[in-house]
Enzyme design. Structure first.
Site, PDB file in Angstrom:
ATOM      1  N   ASP A  94     -10.813   2.058  -3.255  1.00 34.97           N
ATOM      2  CA  ASP A  94     -11.284   1.760  -1.906  1.00 34.97           C
ATOM      3  C   ASP A  94     -12.805   1.768  -1.836  1.00 34.97           C
ATOM      4  O   ASP A  94     -13.377   1.394  -0.811  1.00 34.97           O
ATOM      5  CB  ASP A  94     -10.732   2.791  -0.913  1.00 34.97           C
ATOM      6  CG  ASP A  94      -9.291   2.507  -0.526  1.00 34.97           C
ATOM      7  OD1 ASP A  94      -8.819   1.385  -0.791  1.00 34.97           O
ATOM      8  OD2 ASP A  94      -8.646   3.400   0.038  1.00 34.97           O
ATOM      9  N   ASP A 125       0.831  -1.205   0.000  1.00 35.02           N
ATOM     10  CA  ASP A 125       0.000   0.000   0.000  1.00 35.02           C
ATOM     11  C   ASP A 125       0.864   1.253   0.000  1.00 35.02           C
ATOM     12  O   ASP A 125       2.033   1.225   0.401  1.00 35.02           O
ATOM     13  CB  ASP A 125      -0.923  -0.001   1.222  1.00 35.02           C
ATOM     14  CG  ASP A 125      -2.272   0.640   0.936  1.00 35.02           C
ATOM     15  OD1 ASP A 125      -2.356   1.432  -0.026  1.00 35.02           O
ATOM     16  OD2 ASP A 125      -3.238   0.350   1.666  1.00 35.02           O
TER      17      ASP A 125
END
Length: 737
Positions: free
Chosen positions: A546, A476
């Site tokens: 997301d 990430d």
């Protein structure tokens, strides 16, 4: 074509041997010739006359010759790499430098040409030198033999007495004949990535850029399409596609004057990034991937997808991804051993293949319970996981699934042991107050620093050395570069930061891939912030967004598919009501069908699912395994766009090898008296007969009347089918055989 033992070279001076310069003297005579850069269905024609720089004469279908272009009256007088100080200032430079003495001009002249025949491509190299200074630019054109992609980039070096400054260093420049030309580009933000914008190109300057520093696909993305025959169409029309293969700040410019051409430039954004280049140091610009198709936007997409699977995403390629459960939206930071074992058990029983433990598993002095601490301290939190990672890896093996883990190697929290020990490793400017990101404590580590690069590599190396059964890593990147300064770089080279950060990141990724070529690595950056071809060669897939709301994912995945193949797009079934879209509730059947059009996964707490959801997910997993190969590696045809406001979106995949396929139809609006468009398929053999079989049938319902029926390919493409979509959020998935 037989592979050459060495590159073939055309010499333009008696002082050149095999492309190696034995003298800095510019020849009094220069090359008069042409370079033909060809792929299976397209070509680029380049030419130069005495005393000139390289010129681009044509880019498009494989139908033209230089003589025909001249006879047709086309203007060949456009530089392939316009240089400041040489080009008419109505046009824009693609390269600009400041020499040691302050001179800002370049007068480039073709000096040498060579070509190298490799296994899958032919690389053409044209070398140009400045007429006054010992300054060299090499232009590369890499033409693939089996896919319709040409990559272009430059190498810049000099032998001046001191360092020079690169003020602009674009990867490429393309001229497009004016007419009814439309531009398609992608815009968005966190949770709303890749929104599709289509607009006609008019006079003036259009700039598409991103200055996040660490991530470049939120806001504007580094890929565009040009439709040459008017308003963009998915199946018809001449279309050019371009993707800048870079993970940092970029700038795409389209300059349209009153003349007959649009001028397209693509490269690293020079704002605050003027690069200081030492003598004999070679600077390579990012590659710019170009393609052309006469089959509309979907044709351009298929070209990019084929190239990605064979060249642009080297690790997954034509392989397919596992069905996984990721813990994030089910638990967020609330991780413990009991919950991890429970989730693994649930996904195993549903038919899943991989469990990924997301954020919240690490920390010793500081526990990771929210996003305000502990980044950088990559040790297992034994309070949460008393059995450590070994207990989880062993449990996954016993349950017949794989195990994966989340990391964020490029970031640190000020509340962490790492920052206490190495505050100088964070990007910063001495004497200035730190600007803090996510959680009020997050900073970006200085990837220009070799010590930081070693640290980032060691995170992965330690995990995979101690636990070689880890099959998947979610990498990430949740912060932009806010502190534009490096304590490692000298003050005279602070403007190198934006470039050297990403070059340092690439060094780390290359080391990881050299030692661990088989581990699957997902590229996540607060969702789709790093969906680009600069990083995809080192990853297997990326997290699209997301936002897992299925309705919004129809749009997000549509835009993403314009440049990236389905096996690179992670698409997960979410929980409902969904907080990211104001508590919207979408039936589980629709959620499953949308996720099935990419690399399928699930993003919720399985024990909280209803019985209907469990049954539908099991059906979805079972049927997806039958469709997975064609979905993830097939040719994409986008049929009805959600942006057309017809209330329906439809797309399909066709297997190039056996002609079978999968069709996805989604109802995205619902009102009384709504006309549902007929679905006309594409990419089929008109003379073959096809059977439609509905998959992932809604639990408790019979397949729709189309299931089991046979139609000719010609009927399916010319007439089409009436797909029953009666209810709110109705959706259908068909296997095509």
């Amino acid at each position: 074509m037989k592979q050459s033992a060495q590159p073939s070279v055309i010499s333009f001076s008696r002082t050149i041997l095999l492309g190696v310069f034995l003298s800095a003297t510019i020849p009094s005579w220069a090359w008069k010739g042409e370079v033909k850069v060809e792929t299976p269905h397209m070509q680029m024609l380049l030419t130069a006359d005495e005393g000139q720089d390289l010129r681009m004469a044509y880019f498009g279908g494989k139908t033209a010759s230089l003589q025909e272009i001249r006879d047709a009256g086309n203007d060949l007088n456009f530089s392939a790499l316009p240089a400041f100080g040489t080009v008419d200032m109505i046009h824009l430079p693609a390269i600009q430098v400041e020499h040691t003495n302050g001179d800002q001009n370049l007068e480039l002249e073709v000096y040498a040409y060579s070509s190298a025949d490799n296994k899958s491509s032919v690389v053409h190299t044209v070398t140009m030198k400045d007429k006054l200074f010992p300054f060299t630019v090499r232009l590369f054109y890499k033409a693939y033999k089996n896919v319709d992609i040409i990559e272009t980039w430059t190498e810049i070096e000099h032998q001046e007495k001191k360092a020079i400054t690169l003020k602009r260093y674009d990867s490429g420049h393309l001229t497009i004949r004016r007419g009814d030309v439309w531009l398609t580009h992608l815009h968005g933000d966190w949770a709303s990535e890749t929104d599709v914008t289509m607009e006609p190109l008019t006079r003036g300057m259009q700039v598409i850029r991103n200055s996040d520093g660490a991530r470049n696909a939120h806001l504007d993305a580094p890929e565009v399409m040009f439709s040459l025959d008017g308003q963009p169409d998915e199946q018809h029309g001449q279309t050019i596609g371009a993707a800048l293969c870079w993970s940092g700040n970029f700038e795409l410019r389209i300059n349209t004057t009153d003349k007959n051409f649009h001028h397209f430039y693509a490269g690293i954004d020079p704002q605050a990034a003027q690069y200081i280049l030492e003598p004999k140091q070679v600077f390579e610009t990012p590659h710019l991937a170009l393609t052309y198709s006469n089959q509309g936007m979907s044709g351009v997409s298929r070209n990019f997808h084929r190239w990605a699977r064979t060249e642009g995403m080297l690790h997954r390629g034509m392989n397919v991804g596992d069905i996984l459960l990721n813990s994030w939206e089910g638990l967020y930071f609330d991780i413990n051993e009991e919950r991890m074992l429970q989730m693994m058990d649930d996904i195993s029983k549903r038919g899943g293949e991989l469990f990924v433990m997301d954020d919240g598993w690490f920390g010793d002095k500081y526990q990771r319970n929210n996003d305000s601490s502990t980044l950088g301290d990559w040790v297992v939190d034994k309070k949460k996981l008393p059995g450590g990672l070994k207990a989880l890896v062993d449990a996954a093996r016993e349950k017949g699934i794989k195990f994966g883990i989340w990391i964020e190697p490029e970031a640190v929290n000020t509340k962490s042991e790492l920052f206490e020990k190495h505050p100088e490793w964070a990007l910063q400017t001495k004497g200035r107050e730190l600007k803090l990101g996510r959680g009020g404590t997050q900073l970006v580590l200085d990837m220009t620093n070799p010590q930081v690069q070693d640290f980032a590599f060691k995170i992965v190396d330690d995990l995979l050395t101690q636990y070689p059964e880890i099959a998947y890593i979610k990498w990430d990147a949740n912060a932009s570069i806010q502190n534009v300064g490096s304590l490692y770089l000298p003050m005279a080279k602070q403007t190198n930061l934006y470039v050297d950060y990403h070059l340092g990141l690439l060094k780390v990724l290359k080391r990881i891939r050299t030692k661990y070529p088989n581990v699957v690595i997902q590229n996540c950056a607060s969702g789709g912030g790093r969906a680009n071809y600069g990083l995809l060669p080192y990853f297997d897939e990326f997290w699209v967004s997301d936002n897992t709301d299925a309705l919004q994912r129809v749009f997000i995945q549509w835009g993403t598919s314009m440049f990236f193949p389905a096996n690179a797009m992670a698409a997960h079934i979410n929980h409902c009501p969904y907080w990211n879209t104001g508590g919207r509730v979408i039936p589980v059947k629709f959620r499953c069908d949308v996720a099935m059009s990419g690399r399928l996964g699930i993003e919720l707490q399985p024990k909280d699912m209803t019985q209907e959801e469990r049954s539908q997910v099991e059906t979805c997993f079972r049927d997806y395994k039958e469709l997975r190969n064609v979905v993830q590696t097939g040719d994409l045809y986008r049929l009805i766009s959600p942006y057309d406001r017809k209330g329906v979106a439809a797309l399909m995949y066709i297997s190039p090898s056996h002609g079978g396929g999968a069709l996805f139809v989604y109802k995205i609006e619902n009102y009384y008296g709504q006309p549902i468009p007929r679905i006309r398929l594409a990419g089929l053999n008109p003379d073959k007969t096809y059977t439609l079989t509905e998959k992932n049938v809604r639990v408790g319902k019979e397949p729709c009347p189309l299931s089991g029926k046979q139609f000719s390919g010609r009927f399916l493409m010319d007439v089409g089918i009436e797909v029953p979509l009666w209810e709110d959020y109705a959706s259908r998935v068909f296997e095509i055989k």
